[in-house]
Design a protein around this motif. Structure first.
Motif, PDB file in Angstrom:
ATOM      1  N   GLU A 290       9.193  -4.010  -8.117  1.00 28.61           N
ATOM      2  CA  GLU A 290       6.958  -3.306  -8.344  1.00 28.61           C
ATOM      3  C   GLU A 290       6.734  -4.706  -9.206  1.00 28.61           C
ATOM      4  OE1 GLU A 290       5.550  -0.248 -10.949  1.00 28.61           O
ATOM      5  OE2 GLU A 290       7.609   0.234 -10.105  1.00 28.61           O
ATOM      6  N   GLN A 291       7.460  -5.579 -10.079  1.00 28.13           N
ATOM      7  CA  GLN A 291       6.893  -6.537 -10.903  1.00 28.13           C
ATOM      8  C   GLN A 291       7.893  -7.208 -10.907  1.00 28.13           C
ATOM      9  OE1 GLN A 291       4.136  -7.069 -11.201  1.00 28.13           O
ATOM     10  NE2 GLN A 291       2.933  -5.727 -11.511  1.00 28.13           N
ATOM     11  N   PRO A 292       8.217  -8.472 -11.548  1.00 28.30           N
ATOM     12  CA  PRO A 292       9.030  -9.019 -11.284  1.00 28.30           C
ATOM     13  C   PRO A 292       9.113  -9.321 -13.547  1.00 28.30           C
ATOM     14  CG  PRO A 292       7.179 -10.930 -11.917  1.00 28.30           C
ATOM     15  CD  PRO A 292       6.766  -9.375 -11.148  1.00 28.30           C
ATOM     16  N   TRP A 293       9.824  -7.564 -13.649  1.00 25.61           N
ATOM     17  CA  TRP A 293      10.087  -7.466 -15.196  1.00 25.61           C
ATOM     18  C   TRP A 293      11.715  -8.397 -14.695  1.00 25.61           C
ATOM     19  CZ3 TRP A 293       8.536  -2.379 -13.281  1.00 25.61           C
ATOM     20  CH2 TRP A 293       7.416  -1.968 -13.798  1.00 25.61           C
ATOM     21  N   LEU A 294      12.373  -7.756 -14.036  1.00 23.84           N
ATOM     22  CA  LEU A 294      13.752  -8.493 -14.690  1.00 23.84           C
ATOM     23  C   LEU A 294      14.119 -10.033 -13.747  1.00 23.84           C
ATOM     24  CD1 LEU A 294      15.504  -5.455 -13.083  1.00 23.84           C
ATOM     25  CD2 LEU A 294      16.148  -5.876 -15.421  1.00 23.84           C
ATOM     26  N   GLY A 295      15.204 -10.595 -14.480  1.00 22.44           N
ATOM     27  CA  GLY A 295      15.150 -11.736 -13.760  1.00 22.44           C
ATOM     28  C   GLY A 295      15.964 -12.191 -13.027  1.00 22.44           C
ATOM     29  N   ASP A 296      15.559 -13.126 -11.895  1.00 18.56           N
ATOM     30  CA  ASP A 296      15.683 -13.428 -10.420  1.00 18.56           C
ATOM     31  C   ASP A 296      17.313 -12.963 -10.280  1.00 18.56           C
ATOM     32  OD1 ASP A 296      13.471 -14.003 -10.997  1.00 18.56           O
ATOM     33  OD2 ASP A 296      13.037 -16.452 -10.083  1.00 18.56           O
ATOM     34  N   ALA A 297      18.438 -13.189 -10.834  1.00 18.52           N
ATOM     35  CA  ALA A 297      20.029 -13.260 -10.332  1.00 18.52           C
ATOM     36  C   ALA A 297      19.830 -11.332 -10.637  1.00 18.52           C
ATOM     37  CB  ALA A 297      20.147 -13.415 -11.043  1.00 18.52           C
ATOM     38  N   PHE A 298      18.808 -10.395 -10.602  1.00 16.69           N
ATOM     39  CA  PHE A 298      19.322  -9.294 -10.986  1.00 16.69           C
ATOM     40  C   PHE A 298      19.285  -8.887  -8.945  1.00 16.69           C
ATOM     41  CE2 PHE A 298      18.046  -4.837 -10.810  1.00 16.69           C
ATOM     42  CZ  PHE A 298      19.150  -4.540 -10.964  1.00 16.69           C
ATOM     43  N   GLY A 299      18.803  -9.548  -8.036  1.00 18.42           N
ATOM     44  CA  GLY A 299      18.027  -9.349  -7.104  1.00 18.42           C
ATOM     45  C   GLY A 299      19.499  -8.644  -5.843  1.00 18.42           C
ATOM     46  N   THR A 300      20.864  -9.466  -6.661  1.00 21.13           N
ATOM     47  CA  THR A 300      21.697  -9.625  -6.047  1.00 21.13           C
ATOM     48  C   THR A 300      22.512  -8.133  -6.043  1.00 21.13           C
ATOM     49  OG1 THR A 300      22.638 -11.324  -8.153  1.00 21.13           O
ATOM     50  CG2 THR A 300      21.758 -12.111  -5.684  1.00 21.13           C
ATOM     51  N   TYR A 301      21.501  -7.766  -7.051  1.00 20.58           N
ATOM     52  CA  TYR A 301      22.379  -6.190  -7.713  1.00 20.58           C
ATOM     53  C   TYR A 301      21.412  -4.873  -7.532  1.00 20.58           C
ATOM     54  CZ  TYR A 301      25.323  -9.896 -10.822  1.00 20.58           C
ATOM     55  OH  TYR A 301      26.051 -10.501 -10.834  1.00 20.58           O
ATOM     56  N   THR A 302      20.896  -5.212  -6.766  1.00 19.20           N
ATOM     57  CA  THR A 302      19.852  -3.488  -5.962  1.00 19.20           C
ATOM     58  C   THR A 302      20.974  -2.750  -6.266  1.00 19.20           C
ATOM     59  OG1 THR A 302      19.124  -4.873  -4.946  1.00 19.20           O
ATOM     60  CG2 THR A 302      17.861  -4.894  -7.070  1.00 19.20           C
ATOM     61  N   GLY A 303      21.407  -3.390  -4.792  1.00 19.60           N
ATOM     62  CA  GLY A 303      22.648  -2.375  -4.185  1.00 19.60           C
ATOM     63  C   GLY A 303      23.521  -2.123  -4.360  1.00 19.60           C
ATOM     64  N   ASN A 304      23.817  -2.658  -5.093  1.00 12.92           N
ATOM     65  CA  ASN A 304      25.536  -2.752  -5.889  1.00 12.92           C
ATOM     66  C   ASN A 304      25.610  -3.249  -7.239  1.00 12.92           C
ATOM     67  OD1 ASN A 304      28.218  -2.584  -6.160  1.00 12.92           O
ATOM     68  ND2 ASN A 304      28.993  -5.056  -5.346  1.00 12.92           N
ATOM     69  N   PRO A 305      24.728  -1.951  -8.146  1.00 11.98           N
ATOM     70  CA  PRO A 305      25.307  -2.107  -9.790  1.00 11.98           C
ATOM     71  C   PRO A 305      26.747  -1.990 -10.320  1.00 11.98           C
ATOM     72  CG  PRO A 305      24.699  -0.020  -8.489  1.00 11.98           C
ATOM     73  CD  PRO A 305      24.272  -0.658  -7.642  1.00 11.98           C
ATOM     74  N   ASN A 306      28.070  -1.220  -9.481  1.00 13.54           N
ATOM     75  CA  ASN A 306      28.695  -2.037  -9.736  1.00 13.54           C
ATOM     76  C   ASN A 306      29.388  -3.095 -10.109  1.00 13.54           C
ATOM     77  OD1 ASN A 306      29.189   0.871  -9.528  1.00 13.54           O
ATOM     78  ND2 ASN A 306      29.954   1.410  -7.888  1.00 13.54           N
ATOM     79  N   ALA A 307      28.884  -4.062  -9.340  1.00 13.71           N
ATOM     80  CA  ALA A 307      29.476  -5.589  -9.624  1.00 13.71           C
ATOM     81  C   ALA A 307      28.442  -5.791 -11.461  1.00 13.71           C
ATOM     82  CB  ALA A 307      28.836  -6.126  -8.210  1.00 13.71           C
ATOM     83  N   LEU A 308      27.431  -5.385 -11.449  1.00 16.29           N
ATOM     84  CA  LEU A 308      27.476  -6.240 -12.798  1.00 16.29           C
ATOM     85  C   LEU A 308      27.866  -5.789 -13.679  1.00 16.29           C
ATOM     86  CD1 LEU A 308      23.310  -4.174 -13.223  1.00 16.29           C
ATOM     87  CD2 LEU A 308      23.571  -6.751 -12.556  1.00 16.29           C
ATOM     88  N   PRO A 309      28.408  -7.279 -14.034  1.00 14.86           N
ATOM     89  CA  PRO A 309      29.593  -7.499 -15.398  1.00 14.86           C
ATOM     90  C   PRO A 309      29.268  -7.066 -16.679  1.00 14.86           C
ATOM     91  CG  PRO A 309      27.856  -9.056 -15.349  1.00 14.86           C
ATOM     92  CD  PRO A 309      27.598  -8.374 -14.139  1.00 14.86           C
ATOM     93  N   VAL A 310      27.429  -6.295 -16.892  1.00 13.24           N
ATOM     94  CA  VAL A 310      26.749  -5.065 -17.975  1.00 13.24           C
ATOM     95  C   VAL A 310      26.228  -4.225 -17.540  1.00 13.24           C
ATOM     96  CG1 VAL A 310      27.089  -7.770 -20.147  1.00 13.24           C
ATOM     97  CG2 VAL A 310      25.078  -6.896 -18.928  1.00 13.24           C
ATOM     98  N   ASP A 311      25.860  -3.750 -18.807  1.00 14.08           N
ATOM     99  CA  ASP A 311      25.662  -2.371 -18.189  1.00 14.08           C
ATOM    100  C   ASP A 311      24.353  -1.990 -19.814  1.00 14.08           C
ATOM    101  OD1 ASP A 311      23.686  -0.059 -17.508  1.00 14.08           O
ATOM    102  OD2 ASP A 311      25.588   0.470 -15.771  1.00 14.08           O
ATOM    103  N   THR A 312      23.265  -0.873 -20.088  1.00 14.84           N
ATOM    104  CA  THR A 312      22.457  -0.791 -20.255  1.00 14.84           C
ATOM    105  C   THR A 312      22.802  -0.207 -21.464  1.00 14.84           C
ATOM    106  OG1 THR A 312      22.432   0.792 -19.591  1.00 14.84           O
ATOM    107  CG2 THR A 312      20.296  -0.985 -19.394  1.00 14.84           C
TER     108      THR A 312
END
Length: 471
Positions: A290-312
């Protein structure tokens, strides 16, 4: 061989020795002191320190195994666990690095030169770094009486009730984040003061750029003569997209005494792992595009948040033990309030481990469903948090009031235990948590949530004071 990163100090930042001395507030002194006050105080940054973990060597994380449950905020990258309050400082630095790498993009340290002015009606900020310069400003609205005043930085004029803030004797700084990072730009052509300094193709997203802008405002306040605004007594707030921004600002600058995100939605407080399972919530791919709110690297996690090394929940933990007052709207499914409660409950475990369980408040039990409305339910806790964290004249305990229709259950999202840090066993959330609690209570000294009527399913947000959807 494991690699290590050590973030270099910008001009004016304390040395590693000074930071280590600040961290040395822990230890034998803690063992003889009151847990609710001293343990939390020991985890605070030294006065005037934006990030007290800059001297921490952070090991390279390498690949992170996919994990459907929330990561353990108390397990360090080397596999050992946090066991003392002093351990948390460098564990927080690890979380910071992981969050920058995967969620937001890097927040640079203080630029080579930050100058400006503070007056009764405005703040100017001038930044110079490596041959590049940028400037921006923010307006100031003072309460009645004589200063100097604490202040709350309000993103885009849309945040916690400014009338209540000013009536409490606190100034309002109206910060236009678009002067620092504009929306509606391509990711390879970002615009605004941040990108004038660090390049339009920077991989850092707008939320972190806005956070950098808040930090530069605080720099100028600290450099002023102190006749208008008090250094060391600053809060930040915003609603919707500006709630996302306020959340990130509070996490990444330890000089902010009180962080107050409102209805932040996807890319804000809600846990990324929980959002896909929450009906009607803004999808991660939508929050990213929607907007470039998040860093560019987050694009690789949009379909797989379980791969994120952190969460909120760990970003909440970065705010600890400082004041945090989260306000959410359970009536608009797009805003993912259930996932927000999961993150808040998880982050509250960090607060409890640090002996600061009374410093976090979460409130989604509200009747009005209008997006970014001023709500009567929030007035009293707003006054309490301002008094405690900005005026230093109150000591009230935080509360969790979660709407029953949007109540997450932390026990379903973790398999880790909350350690007891320090040698004390009582006080504000100082005990060990079993990991079996539900999403409607928090333990410690925080009150149990009151069940609210199940909210209607309204889909995307109606038009209110803010712009459309989760902004």
């Amino acid at each position: 061989m494991r690699s290590y990163r050590l973030r270099r100090h910008g001009p004016g930042l304390p040395t590693a020795t000074a930071l280590a001395a600040a961290a040395a507030l822990t230890g034998a002194t803690l063992q003889q002191a009151h847990p609710a006050d001293t343990v939390a105080a020991a985890a605070q940054a030294a006065p005037g320190v934006e990030d007290d973990g800059l001297d921490c060597p952070v090991p390279g994380s390498g690949s992170t195994p996919s994990r459907s449950l929330l990561p353990d905020p108390f397990t360090k990258l080397d596999g050992t666990r946090v066991t003392t309050v002093s351990d948390w400082r460098c564990r927080r630095a690890e979380i910071r690095e992981l969050a920058e790498q995967s969620l937001y993009g890097q927040k640079p340290t203080k630029p080579a030169a930050v100058t400006g002015s503070v007056s009764s009606n405005g703040i100017t900020v001038n930044v110079t770094h490596q041959g590049r310069s940028a400037s921006f400003s923010a307006s100031v609205s003072l309460p009645g009486g004589s200063g100097p005043f604490p202040a709350v930085i309000v993103y885009g004029g849309l945040g916690a009730d400014v009338n209540t803030i000013k009536a409490s004797g606190v100034a309002v700084i109206n910060f236009d984040p678009y002067t620092v990072g504009k929306e509606n730009t391509a990711r390879n052509n970002k615009q605004g003061a941040f990108y004038s300094i660090y390049g339009s193709s920077s991989s850092t997203g707008l939320l972190m750029a806005w956070s950098w802008g808040v930090s530069r405002i605080i720099d100028v306040i600290e450099q002023s003569d102190g006749s208008v605004l008090k250094a060391g007594a600053t809060g930040v707030t915003g609603c919707s997209r500006f709630g996302k921004g306020a959340f990130v600002a509070g996490a990444f600058d330890q000089r902010i005494a009180l962080t107050m995100p409102i209805e932040s939605g996807t890319a804000g407080l809600p846990a990324y792992r929980a959002i896909p399972g929450e009906s009607g919530s803004q999808p991660l791919s939508s929050g990213y595009s929607e907007q470039p709110w998040l860093g560019d690297a987050f694009g690789t996690y949009t379909g797989n948040p379980n791969a994120l090394p952190v969460d909120t929940h760990e970003i909440v933990g970065m705010v600890a033990p400082r004041g945090l007052f989260v306000m959410e709207n359970p009536h608009i499914n797009w805003l993912a309030a259930r996932s927000g409660s999961v993150a808040a409950l998880g982050g509250a475990e960090v607060y409890k481990a640090l002996g600061a369980g009374s410093n976090i408040t979460y409130w989604s039990d509200v009747a009005d469903g209008t997006h970014c409305a001023v709500r009567p339910e929030w007035k009293a806790p707003l006054q309490q948090n301002i008094s405690k964290f900005l005026l230093d004249s109150g000591s009230g305990s935080g509360a969790f009031r979660i709407a029953s229709g949007k109540a997450g259950n932390l026990a379903q999202w973790r398999d880790w235990q909350t350690p007891h840090l320090g040698s004390t066993t009582s006080g504000a959330g100082g005990g060990t948590s079993s990991g079996t609690g539900s999403g409607t209570t928090t333990g410690g000294t925080m009150s149990a949530a009151r069940a609210a009527p199940a909210p209607p399913s309204t889909g995307r947000p109606a038009q209110g004071r803010a712009t459309t959807r989760a902004r």
